[in-house]
Design a protein around this motif. Structure first.
Motif, PDB file in Angstrom:
ATOM      1  N   ALA A 336       0.820  -1.216   0.000  1.00 52.04           N
ATOM      2  CA  ALA A 336       0.000   0.000   0.000  1.00 52.04           C
ATOM      3  C   ALA A 336       0.851   1.262   0.000  1.00 52.04           C
ATOM      4  CB  ALA A 336      -0.948   0.005   1.202  1.00 52.04           C
ATOM      5  N   ASP A 337       2.135   1.151   0.360  1.00 48.11           N
ATOM      6  CA  ASP A 337       3.021   2.314   0.366  1.00 48.11           C
ATOM      7  C   ASP A 337       3.439   2.733  -1.044  1.00 48.11           C
ATOM      8  OD1 ASP A 337       2.870   2.417   3.075  1.00 48.11           O
ATOM      9  OD2 ASP A 337       4.900   1.676   3.470  1.00 48.11           O
ATOM     10  N   ILE A 338       3.230   1.859  -2.027  1.00 45.69           N
ATOM     11  CA  ILE A 338       3.622   2.193  -3.406  1.00 45.69           C
ATOM     12  C   ILE A 338       2.640   3.212  -3.964  1.00 45.69           C
ATOM     13  CG2 ILE A 338       4.040   1.288  -5.719  1.00 45.69           C
ATOM     14  CD1 ILE A 338       4.528  -1.457  -4.464  1.00 45.69           C
ATOM     15  N   LYS A 339       3.171   4.340  -4.381  1.00 45.41           N
ATOM     16  CA  LYS A 339       2.331   5.405  -4.930  1.00 45.41           C
ATOM     17  C   LYS A 339       2.850   5.938  -6.261  1.00 45.41           C
ATOM     18  CE  LYS A 339       0.683   7.007  -0.389  1.00 45.41           C
ATOM     19  NZ  LYS A 339       1.283   5.911   0.385  1.00 45.41           N
ATOM     20  N   LYS A 340       4.156   5.787  -6.500  1.00 44.88           N
ATOM     21  CA  LYS A 340       4.773   6.397  -7.681  1.00 44.88           C
ATOM     22  C   LYS A 340       4.950   5.415  -8.838  1.00 44.88           C
ATOM     23  CE  LYS A 340       7.488   9.584  -4.816  1.00 44.88           C
ATOM     24  NZ  LYS A 340       8.868  10.021  -4.449  1.00 44.88           N
ATOM     25  N   THR A 341       4.681   4.128  -8.617  1.00 43.63           N
ATOM     26  CA  THR A 341       4.906   3.103  -9.633  1.00 43.63           C
ATOM     27  C   THR A 341       3.576   2.595 -10.163  1.00 43.63           C
ATOM     28  OG1 THR A 341       6.951   2.412  -8.509  1.00 43.63           O
ATOM     29  CG2 THR A 341       5.999   0.877 -10.100  1.00 43.63           C
ATOM     30  N   ALA A 342       3.363   2.720 -11.466  1.00 41.71           N
ATOM     31  CA  ALA A 342       2.126   2.237 -12.087  1.00 41.71           C
ATOM     32  C   ALA A 342       2.152   0.706 -12.154  1.00 41.71           C
ATOM     33  CB  ALA A 342       1.965   2.827 -13.473  1.00 41.71           C
ATOM     34  N   LEU A 343       0.970   0.083 -12.132  1.00 40.70           N
ATOM     35  CA  LEU A 343       0.861  -1.370 -12.048  1.00 40.70           C
ATOM     36  C   LEU A 343       0.002  -1.933 -13.179  1.00 40.70           C
ATOM     37  CD1 LEU A 343       1.041  -4.156 -10.578  1.00 40.70           C
ATOM     38  CD2 LEU A 343      -0.960  -3.432  -9.229  1.00 40.70           C
ATOM     39  N   LEU A 344       0.543  -2.927 -13.868  1.00 41.16           N
ATOM     40  CA  LEU A 344      -0.215  -3.710 -14.856  1.00 41.16           C
ATOM     41  C   LEU A 344      -0.083  -5.183 -14.479  1.00 41.16           C
ATOM     42  CD1 LEU A 344      -1.718  -4.239 -17.545  1.00 41.16           C
ATOM     43  CD2 LEU A 344       0.514  -4.163 -18.701  1.00 41.16           C
ATOM     44  N   ARG A 360      -3.808 -10.899 -10.096  1.00 39.83           N
ATOM     45  CA  ARG A 360      -4.672  -9.717  -9.989  1.00 39.83           C
ATOM     46  C   ARG A 360      -4.786  -9.232  -8.547  1.00 39.83           C
ATOM     47  NH1 ARG A 360     -10.123  -9.074 -13.555  1.00 39.83           N
ATOM     48  NH2 ARG A 360     -10.408  -6.824 -13.258  1.00 39.83           N
ATOM     49  N   ALA A 361      -4.480 -10.105  -7.598  1.00 34.99           N
ATOM     50  CA  ALA A 361      -4.534  -9.727  -6.184  1.00 34.99           C
ATOM     51  C   ALA A 361      -3.640  -8.530  -5.880  1.00 34.99           C
ATOM     52  CB  ALA A 361      -4.128 -10.916  -5.311  1.00 34.99           C
ATOM     53  N   ALA A 362      -2.607  -8.329  -6.694  1.00 41.31           N
ATOM     54  CA  ALA A 362      -1.720  -7.179  -6.492  1.00 41.31           C
ATOM     55  C   ALA A 362      -2.471  -5.865  -6.636  1.00 41.31           C
ATOM     56  CB  ALA A 362      -0.557  -7.227  -7.489  1.00 41.31           C
ATOM     57  N   GLN A 363      -3.548  -5.868  -7.429  1.00 39.23           N
ATOM     58  CA  GLN A 363      -4.333  -4.645  -7.614  1.00 39.23           C
ATOM     59  C   GLN A 363      -4.926  -4.176  -6.285  1.00 39.23           C
ATOM     60  OE1 GLN A 363      -4.852  -2.955 -10.523  1.00 39.23           O
ATOM     61  NE2 GLN A 363      -3.762  -4.366 -11.885  1.00 39.23           N
ATOM     62  N   ASP A 364      -5.412  -5.129  -5.488  1.00 35.27           N
ATOM     63  CA  ASP A 364      -5.996  -4.781  -4.190  1.00 35.27           C
ATOM     64  C   ASP A 364      -4.923  -4.430  -3.165  1.00 35.27           C
ATOM     65  OD1 ASP A 364      -8.539  -5.326  -5.214  1.00 35.27           O
ATOM     66  OD2 ASP A 364      -8.402  -7.444  -4.674  1.00 35.27           O
ATOM     67  N   LEU A 365      -3.806  -5.160  -3.189  1.00 35.05           N
ATOM     68  CA  LEU A 365      -2.740  -4.904  -2.220  1.00 35.05           C
ATOM     69  C   LEU A 365      -2.115  -3.534  -2.430  1.00 35.05           C
ATOM     70  CD1 LEU A 365      -0.940  -8.394  -2.177  1.00 35.05           C
ATOM     71  CD2 LEU A 365      -2.534  -7.470  -0.476  1.00 35.05           C
ATOM     72  N   CYS A 366      -1.993  -3.118  -3.690  1.00 33.06           N
ATOM     73  CA  CYS A 366      -1.363  -1.820  -4.001  1.00 33.06           C
ATOM     74  C   CYS A 366      -2.419  -0.716  -3.999  1.00 33.06           C
ATOM     75  CB  CYS A 366      -0.652  -1.894  -5.351  1.00 33.06           C
ATOM     76  SG  CYS A 366       0.686  -3.097  -5.403  1.00 33.06           S
ATOM     77  N   SER A 367      -3.050  -0.534  -2.857  1.00 35.06           N
ATOM     78  CA  SER A 367      -4.161   0.425  -2.756  1.00 35.06           C
ATOM     79  C   SER A 367      -3.707   1.871  -2.845  1.00 35.06           C
ATOM     80  CB  SER A 367      -4.911   0.206  -1.436  1.00 35.06           C
ATOM     81  OG  SER A 367      -4.023   0.306  -0.331  1.00 35.06           O
ATOM     82  N   GLY A 368      -2.415   2.132  -2.660  1.00 36.43           N
ATOM     83  CA  GLY A 368      -1.915   3.501  -2.727  1.00 36.43           C
ATOM     84  C   GLY A 368      -1.699   4.013  -4.135  1.00 36.43           C
ATOM     85  N   ILE A 369      -1.716   3.115  -5.123  1.00 41.12           N
ATOM     86  CA  ILE A 369      -1.529   3.534  -6.517  1.00 41.12           C
ATOM     87  C   ILE A 369      -2.852   4.078  -7.048  1.00 41.12           C
ATOM     88  CG2 ILE A 369      -0.921   2.778  -8.843  1.00 41.12           C
ATOM     89  CD1 ILE A 369       0.737   0.554  -7.602  1.00 41.12           C
ATOM     90  N   ALA A 372      -6.030   5.396 -11.959  1.00 43.72           N
ATOM     91  CA  ALA A 372      -5.638   5.742 -13.330  1.00 43.72           C
ATOM     92  C   ALA A 372      -4.301   5.114 -13.716  1.00 43.72           C
ATOM     93  CB  ALA A 372      -5.560   7.262 -13.482  1.00 43.72           C
ATOM     94  N   ASP A 373      -3.523   4.725 -12.709  1.00 46.85           N
ATOM     95  CA  ASP A 373      -2.206   4.134 -12.961  1.00 46.85           C
ATOM     96  C   ASP A 373      -2.206   2.617 -12.792  1.00 46.85           C
ATOM     97  OD1 ASP A 373      -1.135   6.611 -13.477  1.00 46.85           O
ATOM     98  OD2 ASP A 373      -0.465   6.932 -11.414  1.00 46.85           O
ATOM     99  N   LYS A 374      -3.409   2.019 -12.740  1.00 45.04           N
ATOM    100  CA  LYS A 374      -3.503   0.569 -12.605  1.00 45.04           C
ATOM    101  C   LYS A 374      -4.320  -0.013 -13.759  1.00 45.04           C
ATOM    102  CE  LYS A 374      -5.044   0.271  -8.248  1.00 45.04           C
ATOM    103  NZ  LYS A 374      -5.327  -0.334  -6.914  1.00 45.04           N
ATOM    104  N   ALA A 375      -3.915  -1.195 -14.222  1.00 42.35           N
ATOM    105  CA  ALA A 375      -4.635  -1.869 -15.300  1.00 42.35           C
ATOM    106  C   ALA A 375      -4.459  -3.368 -15.155  1.00 42.35           C
ATOM    107  CB  ALA A 375      -4.130  -1.401 -16.660  1.00 42.35           C
ATOM    108  N   HIS A 376      -5.417  -4.115 -15.709  1.00 40.91           N
ATOM    109  CA  HIS A 376      -5.342  -5.577 -15.703  1.00 40.91           C
ATOM    110  C   HIS A 376      -5.773  -6.111 -17.054  1.00 40.91           C
ATOM    111  CE1 HIS A 376      -5.565  -9.723 -14.282  1.00 40.91           C
ATOM    112  NE2 HIS A 376      -6.702  -9.818 -14.955  1.00 40.91           N
ATOM    113  N   TYR A 377      -5.128  -7.230 -17.459  1.00 35.55           N
ATOM    114  CA  TYR A 377      -5.503  -7.879 -18.720  1.00 35.55           C
ATOM    115  C   TYR A 377      -5.475  -9.390 -18.539  1.00 35.55           C
ATOM    116  CZ  TYR A 377      -5.342  -9.521 -23.536  1.00 35.55           C
ATOM    117  OH  TYR A 377      -5.616 -10.184 -24.719  1.00 35.55           O
ATOM    118  N   THR A 378      -6.560 -10.050 -18.956  1.00 32.83           N
ATOM    119  CA  THR A 378      -6.623 -11.511 -18.977  1.00 32.83           C
ATOM    120  C   THR A 378      -6.552 -11.971 -20.415  1.00 32.83           C
ATOM    121  OG1 THR A 378      -7.954 -11.625 -16.949  1.00 32.83           O
ATOM    122  CG2 THR A 378      -7.980 -13.550 -18.391  1.00 32.83           C
TER     123      THR A 378
END
Length: 409
Positions: A336-344, A360-369, A372-378
Protein backbone atom coordinates in the motif's frame (compact mmCIF):
# COMPACT_ATOMS: atom_id res chain seq x y z
CA UNK A 1 21.66 -40.09 -1.76
CA UNK A 2 19.05 -39.36 -4.45
CA UNK A 3 21.35 -36.84 -6.14
CA UNK A 4 24.14 -39.45 -6.27
CA UNK A 5 21.72 -41.98 -7.81
CA UNK A 6 20.72 -39.40 -10.40
CA UNK A 7 24.37 -38.81 -11.26
CA UNK A 8 24.90 -42.58 -11.56
CA UNK A 9 21.94 -42.79 -13.93
CA UNK A 10 23.38 -39.98 -16.01
CA UNK A 11 26.71 -41.81 -16.17
CA UNK A 12 24.94 -44.89 -17.56
CA UNK A 13 22.84 -42.87 -20.03
CA UNK A 14 25.72 -40.82 -21.44
CA UNK A 15 27.16 -43.61 -23.65
CA UNK A 16 23.60 -44.62 -24.63
CA UNK A 17 22.87 -41.04 -25.73
CA UNK A 18 26.15 -40.91 -27.66
CA UNK A 19 25.37 -44.24 -29.38
CA UNK A 20 21.83 -43.27 -30.39
CA UNK A 21 23.02 -39.83 -31.55
CA UNK A 22 25.60 -41.48 -33.80
CA UNK A 23 22.98 -43.98 -35.00
CA UNK A 24 20.64 -41.18 -35.99
CA UNK A 25 23.39 -39.55 -38.05
CA UNK A 26 24.33 -42.89 -39.61
CA UNK A 27 20.82 -43.31 -41.03
CA UNK A 28 20.15 -39.67 -41.95
CA UNK A 29 23.41 -38.02 -43.06
CA UNK A 30 23.38 -37.71 -46.88
CA UNK A 31 27.05 -38.79 -47.00
CA UNK A 32 26.24 -42.10 -45.28
CA UNK A 33 25.32 -45.04 -47.54
CA UNK A 34 23.02 -46.33 -44.78
CA UNK A 35 20.82 -43.24 -45.29
CA UNK A 36 19.57 -44.73 -48.57
CA UNK A 37 18.39 -48.10 -47.24
CA UNK A 38 14.62 -48.87 -47.25
CA UNK A 39 14.16 -48.38 -43.48
CA UNK A 40 16.67 -45.55 -42.99
CA UNK A 41 14.04 -42.94 -42.09
CA UNK A 42 12.44 -45.17 -39.46
CA UNK A 43 15.83 -46.04 -37.98
CA UNK A 44 16.99 -42.42 -37.91
CA UNK A 45 13.74 -41.27 -36.30
CA UNK A 46 13.87 -43.98 -33.64
CA UNK A 47 17.49 -43.32 -32.81
CA UNK A 48 16.97 -39.55 -32.55
CA UNK A 49 13.93 -39.97 -30.29
CA UNK A 50 15.93 -42.25 -27.95
CA UNK A 51 18.87 -39.84 -28.09
CA UNK A 52 16.74 -36.90 -27.03
CA UNK A 53 15.12 -38.87 -24.20
CA UNK A 54 18.48 -40.06 -22.85
CA UNK A 55 20.76 -37.04 -23.37
CA UNK A 56 21.70 -34.45 -20.75
CA UNK A 57 20.48 -30.95 -21.56
CA UNK A 58 22.75 -27.99 -20.95
CA UNK A 59 21.71 -24.36 -20.53
CA UNK A 60 20.76 -23.10 -24.01
CA UNK A 61 22.25 -19.95 -25.53
CA UNK A 62 20.08 -16.88 -25.82
CA UNK A 63 20.52 -16.92 -29.59
CA UNK A 64 19.45 -13.30 -30.16
CA UNK A 65 22.13 -11.87 -32.48
CA UNK A 66 19.99 -9.06 -33.91
CA UNK A 67 16.62 -7.35 -34.00
CA UNK A 68 14.79 -5.15 -36.50
CA UNK A 69 14.23 -1.47 -35.68
CA UNK A 70 12.68 0.97 -38.15
CA UNK A 71 13.24 -1.52 -40.94
CA UNK A 72 16.95 -1.88 -40.19
CA UNK A 73 18.76 -4.91 -38.76
CA UNK A 74 20.41 -3.93 -35.47
CA UNK A 75 23.11 -6.09 -33.86
CA UNK A 76 22.58 -7.29 -30.27
CA UNK A 77 25.53 -7.69 -27.93
CA UNK A 78 25.07 -9.56 -24.65
CA UNK A 79 26.91 -7.80 -21.86
CA UNK A 80 27.14 -8.60 -18.16
CA UNK A 81 26.06 -5.39 -16.45
CA UNK A 82 26.23 -6.72 -12.87
CA UNK A 83 27.81 -9.98 -11.75
CA UNK A 84 26.70 -11.49 -8.43
CA UNK A 85 27.29 -14.99 -7.03
CA UNK A 86 23.73 -16.18 -7.70
CA UNK A 87 22.80 -13.98 -10.66
CA UNK A 88 24.19 -12.03 -13.60
CA UNK A 89 22.31 -9.01 -14.91
CA UNK A 90 22.48 -9.33 -18.70
CA UNK A 91 22.13 -6.28 -20.92
CA UNK A 92 20.99 -6.92 -24.49
CA UNK A 93 22.76 -3.89 -25.90
CA UNK A 94 21.50 -2.74 -29.29
CA UNK A 95 24.18 -1.29 -31.54
CA UNK A 96 24.01 0.70 -34.76
CA UNK A 97 23.37 4.16 -36.18
CA UNK A 98 19.62 3.92 -35.71
CA UNK A 99 20.07 3.70 -31.93
CA UNK A 100 21.54 7.22 -31.71
CA UNK A 101 18.10 8.66 -32.48
CA UNK A 102 16.10 6.53 -30.06
CA UNK A 103 15.25 6.98 -26.38
CA UNK A 104 13.53 3.68 -25.66
CA UNK A 105 12.33 2.79 -22.14
CA UNK A 106 14.72 0.84 -19.95
CA UNK A 107 13.20 -2.51 -18.91
CA UNK A 108 14.33 -4.86 -16.15
CA UNK A 109 12.92 -8.29 -16.99
CA UNK A 110 13.03 -10.43 -13.84
CA UNK A 111 13.17 -14.09 -14.81
CA UNK A 112 11.80 -16.82 -12.57
CA UNK A 113 14.04 -18.99 -10.43
CA UNK A 114 11.79 -22.03 -10.55
CA UNK A 115 13.82 -24.79 -12.16
CA UNK A 116 14.36 -23.49 -15.68
CA UNK A 117 17.04 -21.13 -16.93
CA UNK A 118 16.30 -17.49 -17.73
CA UNK A 119 16.57 -18.38 -21.44
CA UNK A 120 13.00 -19.67 -21.09
CA UNK A 121 12.14 -15.98 -21.63
CA UNK A 122 13.92 -15.84 -25.00
CA UNK A 123 10.69 -15.09 -26.88
CA UNK A 124 9.82 -12.47 -24.26
CA UNK A 125 13.13 -10.70 -24.82
CA UNK A 126 12.92 -11.04 -28.61
CA UNK A 127 9.56 -9.25 -28.73
CA UNK A 128 10.67 -6.48 -26.33
CA UNK A 129 13.97 -5.66 -28.06
CA UNK A 130 12.70 -3.53 -30.99
CA UNK A 131 11.15 -0.95 -28.65
CA UNK A 132 12.90 -1.35 -25.28
CA UNK A 133 16.37 -1.31 -23.73
CA UNK A 134 16.28 -4.75 -22.09
CA UNK A 135 18.10 -6.10 -19.02
CA UNK A 136 17.44 -9.66 -17.76
CA UNK A 137 18.21 -11.44 -14.49
CA UNK A 138 20.14 -14.58 -15.46
CA UNK A 139 20.04 -16.76 -12.33
CA UNK A 140 22.94 -19.10 -11.63
CA UNK A 141 22.54 -22.84 -11.13
CA UNK A 142 23.03 -23.26 -7.36
CA UNK A 143 25.19 -26.36 -7.88
CA UNK A 144 27.71 -24.10 -9.60
CA UNK A 145 27.99 -21.67 -6.65
CA UNK A 146 30.65 -22.61 -4.06
CA UNK A 147 29.46 -23.01 -0.47
CA UNK A 148 31.90 -20.24 0.47
CA UNK A 149 29.54 -17.73 -1.18
CA UNK A 150 27.03 -18.36 1.60
CA UNK A 151 23.30 -19.15 1.50
CA UNK A 152 20.67 -17.58 -0.74
CA UNK A 153 17.28 -16.89 0.84
CA UNK A 154 14.08 -15.40 -0.54
CA UNK A 155 15.13 -12.18 1.23
CA UNK A 156 18.34 -12.21 -0.83
CA UNK A 157 16.27 -12.41 -4.00
CA UNK A 158 14.48 -9.24 -2.87
CA UNK A 159 17.81 -7.52 -2.18
CA UNK A 160 19.16 -8.54 -5.60
CA UNK A 161 16.13 -6.96 -7.31
CA UNK A 162 16.64 -3.77 -5.32
CA UNK A 163 20.34 -3.67 -6.22
CA UNK A 164 19.52 -4.04 -9.91
CA UNK A 165 16.89 -1.29 -9.73
CA UNK A 166 19.35 1.08 -8.05
CA UNK A 167 21.97 0.22 -10.66
CA UNK A 168 19.56 1.00 -13.52
CA UNK A 169 18.09 4.16 -12.00
CA UNK A 170 14.69 5.73 -11.48
CA UNK A 171 13.56 5.64 -15.13
CA UNK A 172 13.34 1.83 -15.11
CA UNK A 173 10.29 -0.31 -15.89
CA UNK A 174 10.06 -3.78 -14.28
CA UNK A 175 8.48 -6.88 -15.82
CA UNK A 176 8.29 -9.99 -13.62
CA UNK A 177 7.15 -13.38 -14.91
CA UNK A 178 5.63 -16.03 -12.61
CA UNK A 179 7.55 -16.70 -9.36
CA UNK A 180 9.40 -13.33 -9.12
CA UNK A 181 6.17 -11.31 -8.99
CA UNK A 182 6.22 -11.90 -5.22
CA UNK A 183 9.81 -10.78 -4.42
CA UNK A 184 9.58 -7.97 -6.99
CA UNK A 185 6.46 -6.60 -5.30
CA UNK A 186 8.25 -6.87 -1.96
CA UNK A 187 11.35 -5.11 -3.29
CA UNK A 188 9.37 -2.18 -4.68
CA UNK A 189 7.15 -2.00 -1.56
CA UNK A 190 10.19 -1.68 0.71
CA UNK A 191 11.73 0.94 -1.58
CA UNK A 192 8.47 2.90 -1.47
CA UNK A 193 8.35 2.67 2.33
CA UNK A 194 11.88 4.15 2.43
CA UNK A 195 11.05 6.74 -0.25
CA UNK A 196 13.92 5.34 -2.33
CA UNK A 197 14.59 7.61 -5.34
CA UNK A 198 15.15 4.55 -7.59
CA UNK A 199 11.56 3.28 -7.45
CA UNK A 200 10.64 2.10 -10.97
CA UNK A 201 8.15 3.96 -13.19
CA UNK A 202 6.00 0.86 -13.83
CA UNK A 203 5.77 -2.76 -12.73
CA UNK A 204 4.20 -5.42 -14.95
CA UNK A 205 3.32 -8.65 -13.16
CA UNK A 206 2.58 -11.72 -15.25
CA UNK A 207 1.14 -15.05 -14.06
CA UNK A 208 2.52 -14.96 -10.53
CA UNK A 209 1.40 -16.31 -7.13
CA UNK A 210 0.74 -13.00 -5.37
CA UNK A 211 -2.17 -14.68 -3.53
CA UNK A 212 -2.15 -18.47 -4.10
CA UNK A 213 -5.37 -18.81 -2.11
CA UNK A 214 -7.26 -17.66 -5.19
CA UNK A 215 -8.06 -20.39 -7.74
CA UNK A 216 -5.45 -22.80 -6.36
CA UNK A 217 -3.80 -25.06 -8.93
CA UNK A 218 -2.13 -28.46 -8.68
CA UNK A 219 1.13 -26.68 -7.83
CA UNK A 220 -0.51 -24.77 -4.98
CA UNK A 221 -2.28 -27.86 -3.66
CA UNK A 222 0.98 -29.79 -3.33
CA UNK A 223 2.48 -27.03 -1.18
CA UNK A 224 -0.64 -26.79 0.98
CA UNK A 225 -1.23 -30.51 1.52
CA UNK A 226 2.34 -31.42 2.53
CA UNK A 227 3.83 -30.14 5.82
CA UNK A 228 6.92 -27.95 5.70
CA UNK A 229 8.95 -30.76 7.28
CA UNK A 230 8.14 -33.01 4.30
CA UNK A 231 9.83 -30.58 1.91
CA UNK A 232 12.84 -30.31 4.22
CA UNK A 233 13.38 -34.05 4.43
CA UNK A 234 12.17 -35.33 1.04
CA UNK A 235 13.27 -32.90 -1.68
CA UNK A 236 16.41 -31.21 -0.33
CA UNK A 237 19.73 -32.83 -1.25
CA UNK A 238 23.45 -32.04 -1.21
CA UNK A 239 25.32 -31.24 -4.40
CA UNK A 240 27.71 -34.14 -5.23
CA UNK A 241 31.49 -33.72 -5.49
CA UNK A 242 31.97 -33.06 -9.21
CA UNK A 243 30.35 -29.61 -9.08
CA UNK A 244 31.73 -26.29 -7.73
CA UNK A 245 28.84 -26.15 -5.26
CA UNK A 246 29.81 -29.48 -3.67
CA UNK A 247 28.09 -29.82 -0.31
CA UNK A 248 25.50 -27.05 -0.89
CA UNK A 249 21.93 -27.96 0.04
CA UNK A 250 19.66 -27.57 -2.99
CA UNK A 251 16.31 -28.43 -4.46
CA UNK A 252 17.58 -30.31 -7.54
CA UNK A 253 16.40 -29.23 -10.95
CA UNK A 254 15.75 -32.83 -12.00
CA UNK A 255 13.11 -33.13 -9.27
CA UNK A 256 11.41 -29.93 -10.43
CA UNK A 257 11.51 -31.20 -14.02
CA UNK A 258 9.97 -34.52 -12.97
CA UNK A 259 7.20 -32.60 -11.22
CA UNK A 260 6.47 -30.52 -14.32
CA UNK A 261 6.29 -33.63 -16.52
CA UNK A 262 4.09 -35.45 -13.99
CA UNK A 263 1.50 -32.67 -14.22
CA UNK A 264 0.79 -33.51 -17.88
CA UNK A 265 2.41 -36.88 -18.76
CA UNK A 266 -0.03 -37.67 -21.57
CA UNK A 267 0.73 -34.36 -23.28
CA UNK A 268 4.48 -35.03 -23.22
CA UNK A 269 4.09 -38.60 -24.47
CA UNK A 270 1.93 -37.40 -27.35
CA UNK A 271 4.43 -34.65 -28.15
CA UNK A 272 7.28 -37.18 -28.40
CA UNK A 273 5.18 -39.51 -30.54
CA UNK A 274 4.21 -36.63 -32.84
CA UNK A 275 7.92 -35.74 -33.09
CA UNK A 276 8.65 -39.30 -34.24
CA UNK A 277 5.88 -39.06 -36.87
CA UNK A 278 7.18 -35.67 -38.04
CA UNK A 279 10.61 -37.22 -38.59
CA UNK A 280 9.05 -40.05 -40.59
CA UNK A 281 7.07 -37.61 -42.75
CA UNK A 282 10.05 -35.33 -43.22
CA UNK A 283 8.17 -32.44 -41.58
CA UNK A 284 11.33 -30.55 -40.64
CA UNK A 285 9.65 -27.38 -39.36
CA UNK A 286 7.50 -29.16 -36.75
CA UNK A 287 10.38 -31.44 -35.77
CA UNK A 288 12.67 -28.45 -35.26
CA UNK A 289 10.00 -26.68 -33.18
CA UNK A 290 9.86 -29.77 -30.93
CA UNK A 291 13.65 -29.75 -30.56
CA UNK A 292 13.73 -26.07 -29.64
CA UNK A 293 10.98 -26.42 -27.04
CA UNK A 294 12.44 -29.46 -25.30
CA UNK A 295 16.01 -28.16 -25.48
CA UNK A 296 14.73 -25.38 -23.23
CA UNK A 297 12.17 -27.34 -21.21
CA UNK A 298 14.58 -30.15 -20.31
CA UNK A 299 17.43 -27.83 -19.29
CA UNK A 300 17.01 -27.26 -15.55
CA UNK A 301 18.95 -25.74 -12.68
CA UNK A 302 19.18 -26.37 -8.96
CA UNK A 303 17.76 -23.86 -6.48
CA UNK A 304 19.34 -23.15 -3.12
CA UNK A 305 17.51 -24.98 -0.35
CA UNK A 306 17.03 -21.76 1.66
CA UNK A 307 15.31 -19.97 -1.22
CA UNK A 308 13.10 -22.93 -2.10
CA UNK A 309 11.99 -23.62 1.47
CA UNK A 310 11.39 -19.92 2.15
CA UNK A 311 9.17 -19.77 -0.93
CA UNK A 312 7.19 -22.85 0.11
CA UNK A 313 6.57 -21.50 3.62
CA UNK A 314 6.18 -17.75 3.04
CA UNK A 315 4.39 -17.76 -0.32
CA UNK A 316 2.46 -21.03 -0.59
CA UNK A 317 1.77 -22.12 2.99
CA UNK A 318 1.50 -19.00 5.15
CA UNK A 319 0.47 -16.52 2.41
CA UNK A 320 2.40 -13.84 4.26
CA UNK A 321 2.30 -11.25 1.45
CA UNK A 322 -1.50 -11.01 0.98
CA UNK A 323 -2.02 -11.35 4.75
CA UNK A 324 0.28 -8.39 5.43
CA UNK A 325 2.62 -10.50 7.59
CA UNK A 326 5.79 -10.70 5.49
CA UNK A 327 8.94 -9.12 6.87
CA UNK A 328 12.15 -8.87 4.85
CA UNK A 329 15.19 -8.16 6.99
CA UNK A 330 12.88 -7.25 9.84
CA UNK A 331 10.93 -4.68 7.74
CA UNK A 332 7.25 -5.24 7.02
CA UNK A 333 6.36 -5.44 3.33
CA UNK A 334 3.59 -2.90 2.70
CA UNK A 335 2.43 -2.76 -0.95
CA UNK A 336 0.00 0.00 0.00
CA UNK A 337 3.02 2.31 0.37
CA UNK A 338 3.62 2.19 -3.41
CA UNK A 339 2.33 5.41 -4.93
CA UNK A 340 4.77 6.40 -7.68
CA UNK A 341 4.91 3.10 -9.63
CA UNK A 342 2.13 2.24 -12.09
CA UNK A 343 0.86 -1.37 -12.05
CA UNK A 344 -0.22 -3.71 -14.86
CA UNK A 345 -1.21 -7.30 -14.00
CA UNK A 346 -1.56 -9.98 -16.68
CA UNK A 347 -3.08 -13.44 -16.36
CA UNK A 348 -3.78 -16.33 -18.72
CA UNK A 349 -7.33 -17.65 -18.88
CA UNK A 350 -6.07 -21.27 -18.91
CA UNK A 351 -3.06 -20.88 -16.60
CA UNK A 352 -2.57 -24.14 -14.67
CA UNK A 353 0.44 -22.86 -12.70
CA UNK A 354 -0.89 -19.57 -11.28
CA UNK A 355 -4.69 -19.61 -11.34
CA UNK A 356 -6.87 -16.67 -12.28
CA UNK A 357 -6.99 -14.00 -9.60
CA UNK A 358 -3.61 -14.85 -8.05
CA UNK A 359 -1.75 -12.12 -9.94
CA UNK A 360 -4.67 -9.72 -9.99
CA UNK A 361 -4.53 -9.73 -6.18
CA UNK A 362 -1.72 -7.18 -6.49
CA UNK A 363 -4.33 -4.64 -7.61
CA UNK A 364 -6.00 -4.78 -4.19
CA UNK A 365 -2.74 -4.90 -2.22
CA UNK A 366 -1.36 -1.82 -4.00
CA UNK A 367 -4.16 0.42 -2.76
CA UNK A 368 -1.91 3.50 -2.73
CA UNK A 369 -1.53 3.53 -6.52
CA UNK A 370 -4.12 5.81 -8.19
CA UNK A 371 -6.72 3.89 -10.19
CA UNK A 372 -5.64 5.74 -13.33
CA UNK A 373 -2.21 4.13 -12.96
CA UNK A 374 -3.50 0.57 -12.60
CA UNK A 375 -4.64 -1.87 -15.30
CA UNK A 376 -5.34 -5.58 -15.70
CA UNK A 377 -5.50 -7.88 -18.72
CA UNK A 378 -6.62 -11.51 -18.98
CA UNK A 379 -5.34 -13.25 -22.10
CA UNK A 380 -8.20 -15.39 -23.40
CA UNK A 381 -7.19 -18.91 -24.40
CA UNK A 382 -3.66 -18.50 -23.03
CA UNK A 383 -1.99 -20.94 -20.65
CA UNK A 384 0.92 -20.16 -18.36
CA UNK A 385 3.62 -20.14 -21.04
CA UNK A 386 1.33 -18.44 -23.54
CA UNK A 387 1.36 -15.14 -21.67
CA UNK A 388 5.11 -14.63 -22.24
CA UNK A 389 5.86 -16.79 -25.28
CA UNK A 390 4.23 -17.55 -28.60
CA UNK A 391 1.76 -15.85 -30.91
CA UNK A 392 -0.54 -14.30 -28.25
CA UNK A 393 2.48 -12.86 -26.47
CA UNK A 394 3.95 -11.33 -29.61
CA UNK A 395 0.75 -10.06 -31.21
CA UNK A 396 -1.36 -8.98 -28.23
CA UNK A 397 0.32 -8.97 -24.82
CA UNK A 398 3.68 -7.42 -25.67
CA UNK A 399 2.08 -4.46 -27.52
CA UNK A 400 -0.18 -3.86 -24.49
CA UNK A 401 2.85 -3.81 -22.20
CA UNK A 402 4.69 -1.45 -24.54
CA UNK A 403 1.74 0.91 -24.62
CA UNK A 404 1.40 0.84 -20.81
CA UNK A 405 5.10 1.55 -20.32
CA UNK A 406 5.12 4.49 -22.71
CA UNK A 407 1.93 5.85 -21.18
CA UNK A 408 3.76 6.11 -17.83
CA UNK A 409 7.26 6.85 -19.06
Amino acid sequence: MLYELHELQRAFLTPFAAFTGAGSQLFSNPYSPWAYTPVSRQMAAGYELMHRIGKEYQKPAWGLPSTEIDGEQVAIVEKVAVDKPFCRLIHFQREGRVMAKRKDPKVLLVAPMSGHHATLLRDTVRALLPNHDVYVTDWTDARMVPVSEGPFHLDDYVYYVQDFLRFLGADTHVISVCQPTVPVLAAISLMASDNDPCQPRTMVMMGGPIDPRRSPTQVNNLAMTKPYSWFETQVIHRVPPRYPGFGRLVYPGFLQHAGFVAMNPDRHMKSHYDFYLDLLRGDDDDAEAHRRFYDEYNAVLDMSAEFYLDTIRIVFQEFQLPRGKWKVGGKLVKPADIKKTALLTIEGELDDISGQGQTRAAQDLCSGIPEADKAHYTAQGAGHYGIFSGRRWRQTICPKIGEFIRQHA
